[in-house]
Design an enzyme around this catalytic site. Structure first.
Site, PDB file in Angstrom:
ATOM      1  N   ARG A   1      24.368  15.673 -18.556  1.00  0.00           N
ATOM      2  CA  ARG A   1      25.492  14.912 -19.115  1.00  0.00           C
ATOM      3  C   ARG A   1      25.083  13.449 -19.194  1.00  0.00           C
ATOM      4  NH1 ARG A   1      31.126  16.996 -16.586  1.00  0.00           N
ATOM      5  NH2 ARG A   1      32.065  15.673 -18.187  1.00  0.00           N
TER       6      ARG A   1
ATOM      7  N   ARG B   1      40.458  19.774  -7.844  1.00  0.00           N
ATOM      8  CA  ARG B   1      40.128  18.499  -8.501  1.00  0.00           C
ATOM      9  C   ARG B   1      41.017  18.290  -9.723  1.00  0.00           C
ATOM     10  NH1 ARG B   1      34.267  17.639 -10.300  1.00  0.00           N
ATOM     11  NH2 ARG B   1      35.439  15.944 -11.255  1.00  0.00           N
TER      12      ARG B   1
ATOM     13  N   LYS C   1      45.436  14.979 -16.144  1.00  0.00           N
ATOM     14  CA  LYS C   1      44.339  14.350 -15.380  1.00  0.00           C
ATOM     15  C   LYS C   1      43.503  13.450 -16.292  1.00  0.00           C
ATOM     16  CE  LYS C   1      40.317  16.800 -14.586  1.00  0.00           C
ATOM     17  NZ  LYS C   1      39.134  16.041 -14.975  1.00  0.00           N
ATOM     18  N   ASN C   2      43.094  13.990 -17.433  1.00  0.00           N
ATOM     19  CA  ASN C   2      42.169  13.246 -18.282  1.00  0.00           C
ATOM     20  C   ASN C   2      42.836  12.088 -19.022  1.00  0.00           C
ATOM     21  OD1 ASN C   2      40.206  14.921 -17.374  1.00  0.00           O
ATOM     22  ND2 ASN C   2      39.926  16.062 -19.286  1.00  0.00           N
TER      23      ASN C   2
ATOM     24  N   ASP D   1      37.120  22.877 -22.412  1.00  0.00           N
ATOM     25  CA  ASP D   1      37.740  23.081 -21.098  1.00  0.00           C
ATOM     26  C   ASP D   1      38.530  24.389 -21.011  1.00  0.00           C
ATOM     27  OD1 ASP D   1      36.637  20.805 -20.138  1.00  0.00           O
ATOM     28  OD2 ASP D   1      38.439  19.579 -20.250  1.00  0.00           O
TER      29      ASP D   1
ATOM     30  N   CYS E   1      25.301  17.655 -13.457  1.00  0.00           N
ATOM     31  CA  CYS E   1      26.487  18.337 -12.939  1.00  0.00           C
ATOM     32  C   CYS E   1      26.428  19.801 -13.328  1.00  0.00           C
ATOM     33  CB  CYS E   1      27.766  17.690 -13.443  1.00  0.00           C
ATOM     34  SG  CYS E   1      28.204  18.191 -15.080  1.00  0.00           S
TER      35      CYS E   1
HETATM   36  C1  UD1 Z   1      35.488  14.702 -21.145  1.00  0.00           C
HETATM   37  C2  UD1 Z   1      36.488  15.392 -20.243  1.00  0.00           C
HETATM   38  C3  UD1 Z   1      36.049  16.827 -19.987  1.00  0.00           C
HETATM   39  C4  UD1 Z   1      35.808  17.565 -21.311  1.00  0.00           C
HETATM   40  C5  UD1 Z   1      34.881  16.759 -22.217  1.00  0.00           C
HETATM   41  C6  UD1 Z   1      34.750  17.353 -23.605  1.00  0.00           C
HETATM   42  C7  UD1 Z   1      37.443  13.675 -18.864  1.00  0.00           C
HETATM   43  C8  UD1 Z   1      37.506  13.011 -17.529  1.00  0.00           C
HETATM   44  N1  UD1 Z   1      36.555  14.658 -19.008  1.00  0.00           N
HETATM   45  O1  UD1 Z   1      34.225  14.672 -20.482  1.00  0.00           O
HETATM   46  O2  UD1 Z   1      37.089  17.473 -19.263  1.00  0.00           O
HETATM   47  O3  UD1 Z   1      35.207  18.807 -21.041  1.00  0.00           O
HETATM   48  O4  UD1 Z   1      35.384  15.412 -22.386  1.00  0.00           O
HETATM   49  O5  UD1 Z   1      35.988  17.488 -24.195  1.00  0.00           O
HETATM   50  O6  UD1 Z   1      38.186  13.345 -19.765  1.00  0.00           O
HETATM   51  N2  UD1 Z   1      27.223  12.868 -24.495  1.00  0.00           N
HETATM   52  C9  UD1 Z   1      26.023  12.254 -24.769  1.00  0.00           C
HETATM   53  N3  UD1 Z   1      25.888  10.946 -24.401  1.00  0.00           N
HETATM   54  C10 UD1 Z   1      26.883  10.241 -23.782  1.00  0.00           C
HETATM   55  C11 UD1 Z   1      28.113  10.887 -23.540  1.00  0.00           C
HETATM   56  C12 UD1 Z   1      28.252  12.207 -23.907  1.00  0.00           C
HETATM   57  O7  UD1 Z   1      25.096  12.851 -25.312  1.00  0.00           O
HETATM   58  O8  UD1 Z   1      26.684   9.058 -23.499  1.00  0.00           O
HETATM   59  C13 UD1 Z   1      27.395  14.282 -24.883  1.00  0.00           C
HETATM   60  C14 UD1 Z   1      27.696  15.191 -23.682  1.00  0.00           C
HETATM   61  O9  UD1 Z   1      26.522  15.591 -23.017  1.00  0.00           O
HETATM   62  C15 UD1 Z   1      28.402  16.337 -24.353  1.00  0.00           C
HETATM   63  C16 UD1 Z   1      29.182  15.641 -25.489  1.00  0.00           C
HETATM   64  O10 UD1 Z   1      28.550  14.390 -25.681  1.00  0.00           O
HETATM   65  O11 UD1 Z   1      27.465  17.208 -24.920  1.00  0.00           O
HETATM   66  C17 UD1 Z   1      30.639  15.402 -25.204  1.00  0.00           C
HETATM   67  O12 UD1 Z   1      30.785  14.819 -23.933  1.00  0.00           O
HETATM   68  P1  UD1 Z   1      32.004  13.854 -23.608  1.00  0.00           P
HETATM   69  O13 UD1 Z   1      33.044  14.010 -24.666  1.00  0.00           O
HETATM   70  O14 UD1 Z   1      31.479  12.493 -23.371  1.00  0.00           O
HETATM   71  O15 UD1 Z   1      32.536  14.465 -22.247  1.00  0.00           O
HETATM   72  P2  UD1 Z   1      33.102  13.684 -21.002  1.00  0.00           P
HETATM   73  O16 UD1 Z   1      33.727  12.407 -21.432  1.00  0.00           O
HETATM   74  O17 UD1 Z   1      32.047  13.628 -19.963  1.00  0.00           O
END
Ligand code: UD1
Length: 416
Positions: free
Chosen positions: A121, A395, A22-23, A303, A116
């Site tokens: 996030r 999902r 998926k990711n 995850d 969420c």
């Molecule tokens: C993706 C995955 C999700 C997985 C996560 C961490 C997808 C669709 N989703 O989510 O399944 O659990 O990686 O491996 O691939 N953060 C910030 N600012 C930002 C973006 C992120 O502070 O602009 C923080 C987040 O709150 C979190 C950390 O960075 O604490 C990591 O998040 P991130 O790697 O971005 O997760 P997702 O991309 O949302």
């Protein structure tokens, strides 16, 4: 809303195939906006999030057909650049169209994703990265308006490793003028698969697999075809389902290399793991409690945190899990407690006094991986467990109940 009925304590046995990731699929679908034409994606899981991204691409003007795990995307008539609230609120990964739309059309309007079930996030790193490339960003009426006459190569140093921010900025960088250096990027296998796909489209990305990517901007990209990598989280989930039932299964069409620390942790608990090029066999029994700390790849994946907590509830002794990625990823605990698990929460740490008897009860899922954890726990619980809100599971997992039933689990979907 569909429910699962699980009658626990059945040993899982047999061979099962993993679906595509998926990711990996979601960002690659978004990347198809970067060049007009026809794309074929194979090994695509038939899950709600993929269908949501297909819907979003259609809204943006693409033609999308999805049959037999093959996704055909035609982006020849894409000219619309707005990702509406109704879709973004159901799937945060909709934000992945921001980078490609901006790079392609010089403008994008994407609904600002809200909170969420995993806690706050933020998307500050996505927005800061785009600004660094030269975009103007405004937030109005719940929407992000990103515009740029021209994006320019630059250096972006990410404050923390983020899968989403790396994905978005990487896609925005491939068409810019000049060279972009992205430092402290996420190194998840799904990022590598996106970068390889972009290179197949004609991008020039170096450093794939490391935490520094160098992108030499190109004027145009062209469509490409791809087979999605196996889903490492589904692989882990199936292994845990077998582990908790003291079963013996062979997971096929997976990528053992992407599960390094997860397999190490299963061995530490006492399971026997045998890997081949694209398969993993698990057998044996749990003997030892363990400690887990979630962190960006190649460290332990957040995850699989909830699914491991389910397994560790059945392992005698004290196990500890530290969740270092998301602030509130323990909503499933109260549900596991309803089965009899002894888990205490202290800030971002849970302490599991494992080995208590689990007995079936009605449960409610709160997010994709929490739902997987409840299913795994139900497989080891005496009697009947009813799990509601399995749309969360749908999902991210393609008919998980059918795969588990194929391995001998007594699990049934009650369609509503
Ligand atoms: C993706 C995955 C999700 C997985 C996560 C961490 C997808 C669709 N989703 O989510 O399944 O659990 O990686 O491996 O691939 N953060 C910030 N600012 C930002 C973006 C992120 O502070 O602009 C923080 C987040 O709150 C979190 C950390 O960075 O604490 C990591 O998040 P991130 O790697 O971005 O997760 P997702 O991309 O949302």
């Amino acid at each position: 809303m569909d429910k699962f009925i699980v009658l626990g304590e059945k040993k899982l046995k047999g061979i099962i195939s993993v679906s595509g990731s998926k990711n990996a699929g979601l960002p690659i679908m978004a990347a198809s906006l970067l060049a007009d034409g026809h794309y074929i994606l194979k090994n695509v899981p038939d899950i709600i999030d993929i269908r949501t991204m297909a819907k979003l691409l259609r809204i943006l003007g693409a033609k999308v057909e999805f049959e037999n795990h093959e996704l055909k995307i035609n982006t020849e008539n894409c000219s619309y650049y707005e990702a509406p609230y109704d879709l973004v609120k159901t799937m945060r990964a909709s934000i992945y169209v921001l980078g490609p739309l901006l790079a392609r059309f010089g403008k994008a309007k994407v609904s600002f994703p809200g909170g969420c079930a995993l806690g706050a996030r933020p998307i500050n790193l996505h927005l800061q990265g785009l600004q660094k490339l030269g975009a103007n960003i405004e937030i109005e009426h719940g929407y992000i308006y990103a515009t740029a006459k021209k994006l320019n190569g630059t250096e972006v140093i990410f404050e923390k490793k983020s899968v989403g921010a790396t994905t978005n900025i990487l896609m925005a960088s491939v068409l810019v003028d000049g060279i972009t250096i992205l430092r402290n990027v996420a190194c998840e296998p799904e990022i590598n698969s996106l970068a390889n796909f972009l290179n197949k489209m004609g991008a020039k990305i170096e450093g794939i697999g490391t935490d520094c990517l160098t992108i030499s901007g190109v004027k145009n990209l062209h469509p490409a075809d791809v087979t999605l990598i196996p889903d490492r989280i589904e692989t882990g989930t199936l292994l845990l389902a077998a582990a908790i039932t003291k079963g013996n299964i062979n997971v096929k069409n997976c990528c053992p290399m992407d599960l390094g620390i997860v397999l190490e942790k299963l061995k530490e608990i006492g399971f026997s793991i045998e890997t081949e090029n694209d398969s993993i066999k698990i057998s044996g029994k749990a003997k030892n409690p363990i400690e887990i700390s979630t962190n960006p790849y190649p460290a332990f994946p957040t995850d699989l945190q909830a699914p491991f907590a389910a397994l560790l509830s059945t392992v005698k002794g004290i196990s500890i899990i530290d969740e270092n990625i998301f602030s509130d990823r323990f909503m499933y605990i109260s549900e596991l407690q309803r089965l009899g698990a002894d888990i205490k929460l202290d800030k971002n740490r849970i302490v599991i006094h494992g080995g208590t008897k689990l007995t079936g009860a009605p449960l409610m899922a709160s997010d994709i991986r929490a739902a997987a954890a409840l299913v795994i726990a139900a497989l080891a619980s005496e009697g009947k467990t009813e799990i509601s809100r399995v749309y969360h599971l749908d999902r991210g997992y393609e008919r998980l109940e059918s795969k588990l039933a194929q391995l001998g689990a007594d699990i049934e979907r009650i369609e509503d």
